[in-house]
Write a protein that holds these residues in place. Structure first.
Motif, short mmCIF file in Angstrom:
data_model
loop_
_atom_site.label_atom_id
_atom_site.label_comp_id
_atom_site.label_asym_id
_atom_site.label_seq_id
_atom_site.Cartn_x
_atom_site.Cartn_y
_atom_site.Cartn_z
N ALA A 12 1.03 -1.11 0.02
CA ALA A 12 0.16 -0.30 -0.04
C ALA A 12 0.92 1.53 -0.32
CB ALA A 12 -1.23 -0.35 1.53
N LEU A 13 2.22 1.46 1.09
CA LEU A 13 3.09 2.36 0.78
C LEU A 13 3.66 2.81 -0.25
CD1 LEU A 13 4.32 1.94 4.77
CD2 LEU A 13 2.33 3.50 4.24
N LYS A 14 3.74 1.03 -0.85
CA LYS A 14 4.59 1.78 -2.50
C LYS A 14 3.34 1.77 -3.59
CE LYS A 14 6.24 -0.65 -5.91
NZ LYS A 14 7.44 -2.91 -6.63
N GLN A 15 2.45 1.94 -3.58
CA GLN A 15 1.44 2.64 -4.74
C GLN A 15 1.61 3.87 -4.06
OE1 GLN A 15 -1.95 -0.24 -5.91
NE2 GLN A 15 -1.00 -1.89 -4.84
N ILE A 16 1.06 3.89 -2.87
CA ILE A 16 0.93 4.99 -2.29
C ILE A 16 2.12 6.30 -3.20
CG2 ILE A 16 0.35 7.04 -1.11
CD1 ILE A 16 -0.55 4.79 0.98
N GLU A 17 3.04 5.54 -2.66
CA GLU A 17 4.10 6.53 -3.19
C GLU A 17 4.85 7.36 -4.57
OE1 GLU A 17 8.83 7.09 -2.40
OE2 GLU A 17 8.01 5.02 -1.86
N SER A 18 3.81 5.95 -5.80
CA SER A 18 3.85 6.16 -6.84
C SER A 18 3.01 6.33 -7.71
CB SER A 18 4.32 4.81 -7.46
OG SER A 18 2.73 4.10 -6.78
N SER A 19 2.10 6.94 -6.87
CA SER A 19 0.82 8.02 -7.46
C SER A 19 0.78 9.02 -7.41
CB SER A 19 -0.66 7.34 -6.22
OG SER A 19 -1.03 6.20 -6.41
N ASP A 20 0.36 9.63 -8.84
CA ASP A 20 0.44 10.97 -9.26
C ASP A 20 -0.53 11.38 -9.39
OD1 ASP A 20 -0.16 9.82 -11.36
OD2 ASP A 20 1.59 10.25 -12.54
N ALA A 21 -2.11 11.92 -9.20
CA ALA A 21 -2.55 12.47 -9.25
C ALA A 21 -3.73 11.41 -8.08
CB ALA A 21 -3.19 11.76 -10.29
N LEU A 22 -5.07 12.44 -7.86
CA LEU A 22 -6.03 12.34 -6.25
C LEU A 22 -6.53 10.68 -7.20
CD1 LEU A 22 -6.89 16.06 -5.65
CD2 LEU A 22 -5.47 14.08 -4.07
N GLU A 23 -6.72 11.12 -8.34
CA GLU A 23 -7.75 9.38 -8.33
C GLU A 23 -7.08 8.49 -8.33
OE1 GLU A 23 -6.80 12.13 -10.49
OE2 GLU A 23 -8.96 13.52 -10.83
N LYS A 24 -5.47 8.12 -8.55
CA LYS A 24 -5.03 6.91 -8.10
C LYS A 24 -4.86 6.69 -6.69
CE LYS A 24 -2.14 6.78 -12.02
NZ LYS A 24 -1.08 6.45 -12.91
N LEU A 25 -4.99 7.68 -5.51
CA LEU A 25 -4.92 8.22 -4.39
C LEU A 25 -6.63 7.18 -4.04
CD1 LEU A 25 -3.02 10.49 -2.84
CD2 LEU A 25 -2.28 8.71 -3.11
N ASN A 26 -7.13 7.11 -4.57
CA ASN A 26 -8.37 7.13 -4.05
C ASN A 26 -8.68 5.47 -4.44
OD1 ASN A 26 -10.04 9.09 -2.99
ND2 ASN A 26 -10.22 10.09 -4.89
N GLU A 27 -8.18 5.21 -5.67
CA GLU A 27 -7.85 3.37 -5.79
C GLU A 27 -7.22 2.92 -5.05
OE1 GLU A 27 -6.00 3.16 -9.77
OE2 GLU A 27 -7.81 4.41 -11.15
N VAL A 28 -6.39 3.49 -4.14
CA VAL A 28 -5.27 2.69 -3.33
C VAL A 28 -5.70 2.66 -2.62
CG1 VAL A 28 -3.54 2.85 -1.46
CG2 VAL A 28 -3.17 3.74 -4.42
N ARG A 29 -7.81 3.53 -1.75
CA ARG A 29 -8.03 3.11 -0.25
C ARG A 29 -8.88 2.22 -1.31
NH1 ARG A 29 -9.41 7.59 3.35
NH2 ARG A 29 -8.52 9.07 1.68
N VAL A 30 -9.37 2.63 -1.98
CA VAL A 30 -10.35 0.97 -2.15
C VAL A 30 -10.27 0.00 -2.03
CG1 VAL A 30 -12.43 0.29 -4.28
CG2 VAL A 30 -12.08 3.30 -3.32
N ASN A 31 -9.02 -0.06 -2.81
CA ASN A 31 -8.17 -1.82 -2.89
C ASN A 31 -7.94 -1.73 -1.42
OD1 ASN A 31 -8.20 -1.33 -5.96
ND2 ASN A 31 -6.74 -0.88 -5.86
N PHE A 32 -7.34 -1.04 -0.47
CA PHE A 32 -6.77 -1.10 0.41
C PHE A 32 -7.16 -1.48 1.85
CE2 PHE A 32 -3.12 -1.27 -2.01
CZ PHE A 32 -2.40 -2.61 -1.93
N LEU A 33 -8.41 -0.44 1.79
CA LEU A 33 -9.35 -0.27 3.30
C LEU A 33 -10.61 -0.46 2.61
CD1 LEU A 33 -7.20 2.83 4.29
CD2 LEU A 33 -7.31 0.30 4.83
N GLY A 34 -11.27 -0.37 1.25
CA GLY A 34 -12.52 -0.68 0.70
C GLY A 34 -13.30 -1.65 1.43
N LYS A 35 -14.13 -1.24 1.19
CA LYS A 35 -15.40 -2.82 1.67
C LYS A 35 -14.99 -4.09 1.55
CE LYS A 35 -19.75 -0.75 2.39
NZ LYS A 35 -21.11 -0.54 2.32
N LYS A 36 -13.94 -4.52 -0.02
CA LYS A 36 -14.01 -5.26 -1.14
C LYS A 36 -12.18 -4.89 -0.76
CE LYS A 36 -17.92 -5.85 -3.24
NZ LYS A 36 -18.55 -6.58 -5.54
N GLY A 37 -11.31 -4.28 0.14
CA GLY A 37 -10.05 -4.17 -0.11
C GLY A 37 -9.87 -5.31 1.17
N GLN A 38 -7.93 -5.39 0.64
CA GLN A 38 -7.26 -6.70 1.78
C GLN A 38 -7.10 -6.45 2.89
OE1 GLN A 38 -3.80 -6.55 -0.30
NE2 GLN A 38 -4.14 -5.14 -2.54
#
Length: 339
Positions: A12-38
């Protein structure tokens, strides 16, 4: 389980660091912290963890979630700040430029003239009455003592719609509607748009406005008419205005007259405005014809009255010294803004 959580956190930290847009950070939030996240999937698997280890595993999951949320929030705040700074650079506002002024409209010259005429007559105790622009032949002609063979009924002068219906050529029909109600005495003016089959030129239009007045009461004479219109002329054109009446003919009045006012530009001495005569024709008037009273079921032996008709555009043209009636309808802002 500890190793799995550490792996999830590092990914998760790696993906956050490589994100260059707010939309990508939102994707990280969903993928790891969302209802169907890891992390949510790990919590759902707690049922397979031995009961004595569940508190420890739960604490590790919460620590991992808090760390990811903290880093994610910092990254989003930083990125929003950068985005806002870039936007401000692109949308530079020169505060030294003059402000934009709203263009606010105002009343049309016709409206100004109409309201002034209405104000004068309302001050004399008159009522303002509106009537239909589409009239029947009876109210537009017959009830005004204009028989079927009168030239005013020629189709070249009148816009007929179908059969008995037409566009009114005068607002006098409104007066008939009021008389038929039988509520006497009557003191009214009827302003409104009228229509005639006229060629467009400097003084004519197929659509224009009239203000017609009517008084019905006991013992009304021509002296009442003269006094009323003289007072009206003084209110409209100035205290020094004089009036004169010339014999004329209208089917719905008897006797009838045209009224002139002394030229308010030269005081009656003669000028271009009054064509050297010292007088300006302003309206037609007369005592209501007995036939008109009878057709509205008013007894001419008990009641009498007077009527008058004013062309509103003529008032506006005279009052504001406009040479061409067409200017009132061309919607040229350069002309209209003068008023």
């Amino acid at each position: 389980m500890k190793d799995k959580l550490e792996k999830i956190k590092q990914e998760a930290l790696k993906q956050i660091e490589s994100s260059d847009a707010l939309e990508k950070l939102n994707e990280v939030r969903v993928n790891f912290l969302g209802k169907k996240g890891q992390l949510t999937a790990v919590l759902k698997g707690m049922k397979d963890v031995p009961a004595q280890d569940r508190p420890k595993v739960g604490a590790l999951v919460n620590e991992t979630r808090e760390e990811i949320e903290r880093v994610l929030e910092e990254a989003m705040t930083k990125m929003e700040k950068m985005k806002r700074e870039a936007q401000m650079k692109q949308e530079v506002i020169d505060v030294t430029l003059p402000a934009k002024k709203n263009s606010v409209g105002h009343r049309h010259p016709n409206t100004i003239a109409m309201e002034e005429v209405e104000r004068i007559f309302v001050g004399m105790g008159y009522e303002v009455v509106e009537g239909p622009e589409i009239e029947t032949d009876y109210y537009n002609f017959e009830a005004l003592n204009i028989p079927a063979d009168h030239p005013a009924k020629d189709e070249q002068d009148t816009f007929y719609i179908s059969g008995d219906f037409l566009l009114r050529t005068q607002t006098s029909g409104t007066q008939v509607h009021v008389m038929e109600k039988g509520k006497l005495p009557i003191r009214m003016i009827a302003p409104g748009r009228v229509f005639r089959s006229d060629e467009v030129d400097a003084t004519h239009s197929p659509s224009f406005h009239q203000i017609e007045g009517l008084v019905i009461d006991k013992h009304i004479t021509f002296a009442d008419l003269k006094g009323t219109l003289a007072e009206f002329a003084k209110e409209l054109f100035g205290e020094d205005t004089k009036v004169r009446f010339r014999p004329h003919h209208f089917n719905f009045t008897e006797p009838s007259a045209e009224m002139d006012v002394s030229c308010f530009k030269c005081g009656g001495s003669g000028c271009r405005f009054c064509k050297g005569t010292g007088w300006i024709e302003i309206l037609g008037c007369g005592l209501v014809h007995p036939n008109v009273l009878r057709m509205s079921k008013i007894d001419p032996e008990k009641y009498s009255g007077f009527a008058f008709g004013i062309g509103l555009e003529r008032i506006a043209l005279l009052k504001y010294e406009i040479d061409d009636m067409r200017l009132l309808y061309e919607n040229d802002i350069r002309f209209l803004k003068q008023f």
